[in-house]
Design an enzyme around this catalytic site. Structure first.
Site, PDB file in Angstrom:
ATOM      1  N   ASP A 236     -58.231 -56.525 -24.167  1.00 23.11           N
ATOM      2  CA  ASP A 236     -57.891 -55.190 -24.685  1.00 23.11           C
ATOM      3  C   ASP A 236     -58.722 -54.097 -24.005  1.00 23.11           C
ATOM      4  O   ASP A 236     -58.860 -52.994 -24.517  1.00 23.11           O
ATOM      5  CB  ASP A 236     -58.088 -55.139 -26.205  1.00 23.11           C
ATOM      6  CG  ASP A 236     -59.532 -55.445 -26.607  1.00 23.11           C
ATOM      7  OD1 ASP A 236     -60.351 -55.782 -25.714  1.00 23.11           O
ATOM      8  OD2 ASP A 236     -59.850 -55.350 -27.797  1.00 23.11           O
TER       9      ASP A 236
ATOM     10  N   GLY B  23     -69.320 -39.889 -18.438  1.00 22.21           N
ATOM     11  CA  GLY B  23     -68.743 -40.651 -17.331  1.00 22.21           C
ATOM     12  C   GLY B  23     -68.418 -42.073 -17.756  1.00 22.21           C
ATOM     13  O   GLY B  23     -68.192 -42.358 -18.939  1.00 22.21           O
ATOM     14  N   GLY B  24     -68.426 -42.985 -16.786  1.00 25.62           N
ATOM     15  CA  GLY B  24     -68.072 -44.376 -17.060  1.00 25.62           C
ATOM     16  C   GLY B  24     -69.015 -45.037 -18.040  1.00 25.62           C
ATOM     17  O   GLY B  24     -68.583 -45.746 -18.957  1.00 25.62           O
ATOM     18  N   ALA B  25     -70.318 -44.829 -17.866  1.00 31.01           N
ATOM     19  CA  ALA B  25     -71.290 -45.468 -18.761  1.00 31.01           C
ATOM     20  C   ALA B  25     -71.134 -44.938 -20.187  1.00 31.01           C
ATOM     21  O   ALA B  25     -71.300 -45.684 -21.158  1.00 31.01           O
ATOM     22  CB  ALA B  25     -72.709 -45.226 -18.256  1.00 31.01           C
TER      23      ALA B  25
ATOM     24  N   ASP C 268     -70.928 -54.190 -20.514  1.00 28.10           N
ATOM     25  CA  ASP C 268     -71.833 -53.036 -20.601  1.00 28.10           C
ATOM     26  C   ASP C 268     -72.061 -52.589 -22.054  1.00 28.10           C
ATOM     27  O   ASP C 268     -73.181 -52.226 -22.427  1.00 28.10           O
ATOM     28  CB  ASP C 268     -71.259 -51.839 -19.830  1.00 28.10           C
ATOM     29  CG  ASP C 268     -71.513 -51.941 -18.334  1.00 28.10           C
ATOM     30  OD1 ASP C 268     -72.465 -52.635 -17.929  1.00 28.10           O
ATOM     31  OD2 ASP C 268     -70.749 -51.320 -17.570  1.00 28.10           O
TER      32      ASP C 268
ATOM     33  N   TYR D  53     -82.345 -46.234 -14.813  1.00 27.01           N
ATOM     34  CA  TYR D  53     -83.452 -47.191 -14.626  1.00 27.01           C
ATOM     35  C   TYR D  53     -84.172 -46.996 -13.295  1.00 27.01           C
ATOM     36  O   TYR D  53     -85.029 -47.799 -12.930  1.00 27.01           O
ATOM     37  CB  TYR D  53     -82.989 -48.638 -14.798  1.00 27.01           C
ATOM     38  CG  TYR D  53     -81.818 -49.028 -13.942  1.00 27.01           C
ATOM     39  CD1 TYR D  53     -81.994 -49.402 -12.614  1.00 27.01           C
ATOM     40  CD2 TYR D  53     -80.538 -49.005 -14.458  1.00 27.01           C
ATOM     41  CE1 TYR D  53     -80.920 -49.746 -11.829  1.00 27.01           C
ATOM     42  CE2 TYR D  53     -79.449 -49.349 -13.679  1.00 27.01           C
ATOM     43  CZ  TYR D  53     -79.651 -49.715 -12.368  1.00 27.01           C
ATOM     44  OH  TYR D  53     -78.579 -50.045 -11.588  1.00 27.01           O
TER      45      TYR D  53
ATOM     46  N   LYS E 246     -79.256 -54.358  -8.512  1.00 23.78           N
ATOM     47  CA  LYS E 246     -80.334 -55.275  -8.882  1.00 23.78           C
ATOM     48  C   LYS E 246     -79.785 -56.585  -9.452  1.00 23.78           C
ATOM     49  O   LYS E 246     -80.540 -57.492  -9.793  1.00 23.78           O
ATOM     50  CB  LYS E 246     -81.256 -54.608  -9.904  1.00 23.78           C
ATOM     51  CG  LYS E 246     -82.076 -53.457  -9.324  1.00 23.78           C
ATOM     52  CD  LYS E 246     -83.077 -52.952 -10.349  1.00 23.78           C
ATOM     53  CE  LYS E 246     -83.850 -51.731  -9.865  1.00 23.78           C
ATOM     54  NZ  LYS E 246     -84.758 -52.005  -8.765  1.00 23.78           N
TER      55      LYS E 246
ATOM     56  N   THR F 228     -68.855 -52.949  -9.853  1.00 17.83           N
ATOM     57  CA  THR F 228     -69.493 -51.661 -10.105  1.00 17.83           C
ATOM     58  C   THR F 228     -68.738 -50.556  -9.379  1.00 17.83           C
ATOM     59  O   THR F 228     -67.657 -50.798  -8.820  1.00 17.83           O
ATOM     60  CB  THR F 228     -71.010 -51.739  -9.771  1.00 17.83           C
ATOM     61  OG1 THR F 228     -71.612 -50.536 -10.213  1.00 17.83           O
ATOM     62  CG2 THR F 228     -71.292 -51.954  -8.299  1.00 17.83           C
TER      63      THR F 228
ATOM     64  N   LYS G  50     -64.344 -50.169 -11.116  1.00 13.38           N
ATOM     65  CA  LYS G  50     -64.255 -50.620 -12.518  1.00 13.38           C
ATOM     66  C   LYS G  50     -62.884 -50.369 -13.160  1.00 13.38           C
ATOM     67  O   LYS G  50     -62.516 -51.065 -14.109  1.00 13.38           O
ATOM     68  CB  LYS G  50     -65.347 -49.956 -13.358  1.00 13.38           C
ATOM     69  CG  LYS G  50     -66.736 -50.525 -13.102  1.00 13.38           C
ATOM     70  CD  LYS G  50     -67.749 -49.957 -14.076  1.00 13.38           C
ATOM     71  CE  LYS G  50     -69.104 -50.586 -13.910  1.00 13.38           C
ATOM     72  NZ  LYS G  50     -70.071 -50.188 -14.923  1.00 13.38           N
TER      73      LYS G  50
HETATM   74  P1  NAP Z   1     -70.461 -41.324 -13.674  1.00  9.87           P
HETATM   75  O1  NAP Z   1     -69.220 -41.945 -14.213  1.00  9.87           O
HETATM   76  O2  NAP Z   1     -70.434 -40.759 -12.310  1.00  9.87           O
HETATM   77  O3  NAP Z   1     -70.873 -40.148 -14.715  1.00  9.87           O
HETATM   78  C1  NAP Z   1     -71.969 -39.325 -14.432  1.00  9.87           C
HETATM   79  C2  NAP Z   1     -72.251 -38.388 -15.607  1.00  9.87           C
HETATM   80  O4  NAP Z   1     -73.385 -37.589 -15.236  1.00  9.87           O
HETATM   81  C3  NAP Z   1     -71.119 -37.421 -15.937  1.00  9.87           C
HETATM   82  O5  NAP Z   1     -71.134 -37.133 -17.315  1.00  9.87           O
HETATM   83  C4  NAP Z   1     -71.511 -36.185 -15.121  1.00  9.87           C
HETATM   84  O6  NAP Z   1     -71.052 -34.970 -15.701  1.00  9.87           O
HETATM   85  C5  NAP Z   1     -73.017 -36.191 -15.230  1.00  9.87           C
HETATM   86  N1  NAP Z   1     -73.624 -35.529 -14.067  1.00  9.87           N
HETATM   87  C6  NAP Z   1     -73.758 -36.034 -12.825  1.00  9.87           C
HETATM   88  N2  NAP Z   1     -74.352 -35.126 -12.010  1.00  9.87           N
HETATM   89  C7  NAP Z   1     -74.580 -34.024 -12.772  1.00  9.87           C
HETATM   90  C8  NAP Z   1     -75.157 -32.759 -12.506  1.00  9.87           C
HETATM   91  N3  NAP Z   1     -75.619 -32.430 -11.299  1.00  9.87           N
HETATM   92  N4  NAP Z   1     -75.242 -31.872 -13.514  1.00  9.87           N
HETATM   93  C9  NAP Z   1     -74.775 -32.191 -14.753  1.00  9.87           C
HETATM   94  N5  NAP Z   1     -74.205 -33.374 -15.079  1.00  9.87           N
HETATM   95  C10 NAP Z   1     -74.104 -34.281 -14.084  1.00  9.87           C
HETATM   96  O7  NAP Z   1     -71.675 -42.342 -13.693  1.00  9.87           O
HETATM   97  P2  NAP Z   1     -71.935 -43.547 -14.731  1.00  9.87           P
HETATM   98  O8  NAP Z   1     -71.366 -44.791 -14.190  1.00  9.87           O
HETATM   99  O9  NAP Z   1     -71.492 -43.074 -16.073  1.00  9.87           O
HETATM  100  O10 NAP Z   1     -73.538 -43.698 -14.647  1.00  9.87           O
HETATM  101  C11 NAP Z   1     -74.374 -42.697 -15.182  1.00  9.87           C
HETATM  102  C12 NAP Z   1     -75.829 -43.159 -15.188  1.00  9.87           C
HETATM  103  O11 NAP Z   1     -75.965 -44.303 -16.021  1.00  9.87           O
HETATM  104  C13 NAP Z   1     -76.358 -43.570 -13.814  1.00  9.87           C
HETATM  105  O12 NAP Z   1     -77.700 -43.138 -13.716  1.00  9.87           O
HETATM  106  C14 NAP Z   1     -76.308 -45.079 -13.844  1.00  9.87           C
HETATM  107  O13 NAP Z   1     -77.281 -45.682 -13.002  1.00  9.87           O
HETATM  108  C15 NAP Z   1     -76.634 -45.337 -15.301  1.00  9.87           C
HETATM  109  N6  NAP Z   1     -76.120 -46.626 -15.767  1.00  9.87           N
HETATM  110  C16 NAP Z   1     -77.030 -47.531 -16.209  1.00  9.87           C
HETATM  111  C17 NAP Z   1     -76.596 -48.759 -16.666  1.00  9.87           C
HETATM  112  C18 NAP Z   1     -77.611 -49.755 -17.161  1.00  9.87           C
HETATM  113  O14 NAP Z   1     -77.275 -50.947 -17.283  1.00  9.87           O
HETATM  114  N7  NAP Z   1     -78.808 -49.333 -17.470  1.00  9.87           N
HETATM  115  C19 NAP Z   1     -75.230 -49.078 -16.679  1.00  9.87           C
HETATM  116  C20 NAP Z   1     -74.312 -48.118 -16.226  1.00  9.87           C
HETATM  117  C21 NAP Z   1     -74.787 -46.897 -15.775  1.00  9.87           C
HETATM  118  P3  NAP Z   1     -69.504 -34.508 -15.558  1.00  9.87           P
HETATM  119  O15 NAP Z   1     -68.774 -35.296 -16.619  1.00  9.87           O
HETATM  120  O16 NAP Z   1     -69.545 -33.073 -15.836  1.00  9.87           O
HETATM  121  O17 NAP Z   1     -69.090 -34.870 -14.163  1.00  9.87           O
END
Ligand code: NAP
Length: 271
Positions: free
Chosen positions: A81, A130-132, A106, A216, A18, A65, A69
């Protein structure tokens, strides 16, 4: 090569981003002659992309993204840093002298809606590792939060994050009861369209708890609906999305986004 200043968002996939809508809205609102585009870049093309854009003086930089990253940290001249702190970069800025500076907006974007909340010593709970989650924990550590409970499918990953950010707390499974925290954050993909639901019982939260969902799509997640049904304050994922974009916009185009236009922007993003 482009004559007008432009920035891009790169990722693989990228169609869902977006960011062009957000930056495009601000460029138009401020009357800035500039452009912000979506660019599909696969991991094998990342280094070439950065090298080519570096030679284009009109390119102001890019947002980065999934899945770039971490890899992009090796391709900028000055990563600050970031490597030793958040460990992931979401913004690359092209300096007038041609050098590339990397940063992460972020964490500040996440924290912006909480700026008025006193989290010093407060217990918090975070779903996901995860990353977020890294950006969230970085911001929460800076805010001086107290005990942190991470609920995650993979416990080891979550334990590593607590240690990395010097936080005191514990890691539990996704089915564990919620402790009575001041702030609950979902940083997992659970609850996102196409992903499994996030089933949390919010009855253990105090009445002044804040529930913050980074997801979102959809905007009003089941988690936020449950929190609202309990009368709790909520923050949705668009606040962070707009917050991180605002900081990047200023770095790219040298102007702060217009004030008082967030409702219009949110309507555009949810149309
Ligand atoms: P990521 O690095 O892939 O991490 C995903 C996380 O979700 C991990 O902790 C993973 O658990 C868990 N997960 C995924 N599928 C699962 C399942 N089936 N059962 C249990 N746990 C599960 O992704 P990310 O970049 O952190 O993003 C995560 C979310 O945040 C997304 O929805 C993304 O759109 C949102 N986000 C929003 C913003 C914003 O500006 N609003 C910014 C960044 C991200 P494991 O550790 O066990 O794999």
């Amino acid at each position: 090569m482009s004559a007008i200043p432009y920035a891009e968002v790169i990722g693989d996939p990228i169609a869902q981003s977006k960011s062009p809508l957000i930056h495009g809205f601000w460029l138009k609102a401020l009357g800035i002659e500039g452009d912000y585009r979506r660019r599909h870049i696969t991991p094998d093309k990342l280094a070439d992309y950065i090298a080519e854009r570096r030679a284009d003086p009109a390119w102001r930089g890019c947002n980065v993204t999934i899945p770039h990253k971490v890899a992009v940290m090796d391709l900028v001249d000055d990563p600050g840093d970031i490597r030793g702190t958040i460990g992931a970069m979401n913004t690359v800025v092209h300096q007038p002298d041609g050098s590339l500076i990397g940063t992460n907006t972020d964490a500040a974007g996440f924290y912006a809606p909480l700026a008025e909340v006193d989290l010093q010593g407060a217990p918090v709970a975070l779903v996901g590792a995860g990353g977020a989650a890294r950006a969230v924990l970085f911001a929460l550590a800076r805010a001086g939060v107290g005990h942190v409970t991470i609920l995650n499918r993979s416990p080891l990953k979550a334990m590593g994050l607590l240690a990395a950010f010097g936080l005191k707390g514990e890691v539990v499974g996704l089915a564990a009861p919620l402790p009575p925290v001041r702030l609950l954050v979902n940083s997992s993909s659970l609850g996102m369209t196409g992903q499994p639901p996030l089933d949390l019982d919010l009855s253990g939260l105090p009445d002044d708890a804040i529930v913050y969902d980074l997801v979102y799509a959809p905007l009003r997640t089941a988690l936020l609906q449950s929190a609202e049904a309990r009368g709790l304050d909520t923050v949705d994922g668009l606040d962070m999305l707009i917050g991180q974009a605002a900081l990047a916009f200023e770095l790219f185009f040298g102007a702060a986004p217009p004030e008082g236009r967030d409702d219009e922007l949110r309507a555009l993003l949810t149309a």
